[in-house]
Design an enzyme around this catalytic site. Structure first.
Site, PDB file in Angstrom:
ATOM      1  N   ALA A 169       0.867  -1.200   0.054  1.00 58.47           N
ATOM      2  CA  ALA A 169       0.024  -0.015   0.146  1.00 58.47           C
ATOM      3  C   ALA A 169       0.736   1.299   0.098  1.00 58.47           C
ATOM      4  CB  ALA A 169      -1.049   0.002   1.173  1.00 58.47           C
ATOM      5  N   ASP A 170       1.905   1.209   0.704  1.00 64.66           N
ATOM      6  CA  ASP A 170       2.876   2.535   0.840  1.00 64.66           C
ATOM      7  C   ASP A 170       3.624   2.411  -0.759  1.00 64.66           C
ATOM      8  OD1 ASP A 170       3.355   3.321   3.967  1.00 64.66           O
ATOM      9  OD2 ASP A 170       3.134   1.233   3.523  1.00 64.66           O
TER      10      ASP A 170
END
Length: 400
Positions: A169-170
């Site tokens: 996600a990052d």
């Protein structure tokens, strides 16, 4: 003549921490943007200690924040806030990832920033965005991977929802952050007033974009996607298959032609006309039987033989590498997918190279991340005009 400074006209002040937001500025630094990374003078960026360490120092930090200049700055103190404001006229972009309202509490919110430099672009990356019922919640990539819907479709049907083993996600939010900055800068350069704007990115929404096949299937058909392991709800064949020498290959028959080539390779051309396998829709319905047929053929042959046979026939297959195998692949070596860089702490490090290959203005890795406050003198003395005495006093007060 090649130019490694395609974005040399862009200066970014990055006061963010951890992974997603700093990664956004790194993508731009790889192409020549000047990125001034500011850290708390005592605590530094938590990502310095994230993940594996060597000699007590984080190794992921080195590439996550490469190609930047490094200063220390305490934004919670009045003098630190004043220094931040003095930096604003010198930069095009500010990147932050504090909880919503934090910059405003320090009198450094958007209203104050644009008053000092109306042309600035402000990227704000948080778990759930700047507004909404969840805006004040703490958010990390792990939560975003769960709440975006990603983990619900990742894994096998008989196993729990599965989180990725890396900062997915990052990473996706970082890419979207870099893209969004360039869009905002382009718009700024096109508008007559040359005014910037705020970019509000959450960690979960960029990841949702990758789940669009599942999202539209629910919206239009009412179908809730399930976990299918290495298979696919959309195409067949598509799976991971074990070879005779106990290695794994990934196969995709995403088009009719490729699927038919697969049937020819495994000496089953009659499957092309078989009503159970003649179309993608029928193959998806009968995927279990199809996987058994293909898997049986692959299991009797070594990986190199399987890959060679599929390549020769124009089918799409590839070995499923572990990290060690990445460094040995001749194609990756040819494309310089990894680059070896000298480093102050570890002497030499091999890191992932800049991904996109530009014919005229390629990016490059000039150096890996440096120590905390490495460029304090260059930024504060040379750029802002502070004297040596003033810098020493600011250090004593833990402002820098």
């Amino acid at each position: 003549m090649l130019n490694n400074e395609a974005l040399k006209n862009i200066t970014i002040l990055d006061v963010s921490t951890m992974i997603a937001a700093p990664w956004a500025s790194t993508h731009l630094a790889d192409f020549g943007a000047r990125v001034i990374k500011a850290e708390h003078p005592i605590h530094g960026d938590s990502s310095r200690n994230y993940g594996k360490k060597k000699d007590g120092k984080g190794i992921f930090w080195k590439t996550l924040n490469r190609n930047k200049e490094y200063i220390t700055l305490n934004l919670s103190k009045n003098e630190g806030q004043n220094i931040f404001k003095k930096l604003l006229p010198e930069v095009d972009v500010v990147i932050e990832n504090f909880r919503p309202g934090t910059l405003e509490r320090w009198n450094l919110g958007w209203d104050e920033i644009k008053k000092i430099n109306p042309s600035i672009v402000l990227l704000r990356t948080t778990g759930f965005g700047q507004e909404g019922p969840y805006a004040k919640r703490a958010g990390f990539g792990t939560v975003a991977e769960g709440m975006s819907g990603f983990s619900s479709v990742n894994g096998y049907a008989d196993t729990p929802p599965t989180l990725p083993g890396f900062a997915l996600a990052d990473g996706v939010a970082g890419i979207y952050g870099a893209l969004s900055i360039m869009i905002a800068l382009n718009e700024r350069n096109l508008n007559d007033e040359n005014k910037g704007q705020v970019i509000d990115i959450s960690l979960y929404e960029p990841l949702m974009r990758l789940l669009e096949p599942h999202i539209v299937a629910y919206d239009q058909l009412g179908e809730v996607a399930s976990r299918v392991g290495n298979g696919s709800i959309s195409v067949a064949p598509r799976n991971a298959y074990k070879t005779k020498d106990k290695k794994w290959v990934a196969l995709s028959g995403a088009t009719q032609t490729i699927a038919e080539n697969v049937f020819k390779i495994i000496d089953r051309p009659e499957l092309i006309e078989d009503e159970k396998f003649s179309t993608n829709e029928s193959r998806v319905r009968n995927v279990k039987e199809l996987d058994e047929i293909i898997g049986s053929w692959i299991s009797k042959r070594d990986m190199d033989v399987v890959v060679a046979e599929f390549d020769k026939a124009g089918a799409v297959i590839g070995p499923m590498y572990d990290v060690e195998q990445l460094f040995d692949d001749r194609h990756y070596k040819f494309r310089e997918s990894f680059v070896e860089i000298e480093d102050d702490d570890f002497e030499q490090m091999r890191v992932a190279n800049v991904s996109a290959k530009f014919s005229k203005t390629p990016g490059n890795v000039k150096h890996l991340a440096k120590s905390k406050g490495y460029d304090n003198t260059k930024i504060y003395k040379d750029l802002l005009g502070y004297s040596e005495e003033e810098l020493l006093e600011l250090e004593k007060l833990n402002i820098i």
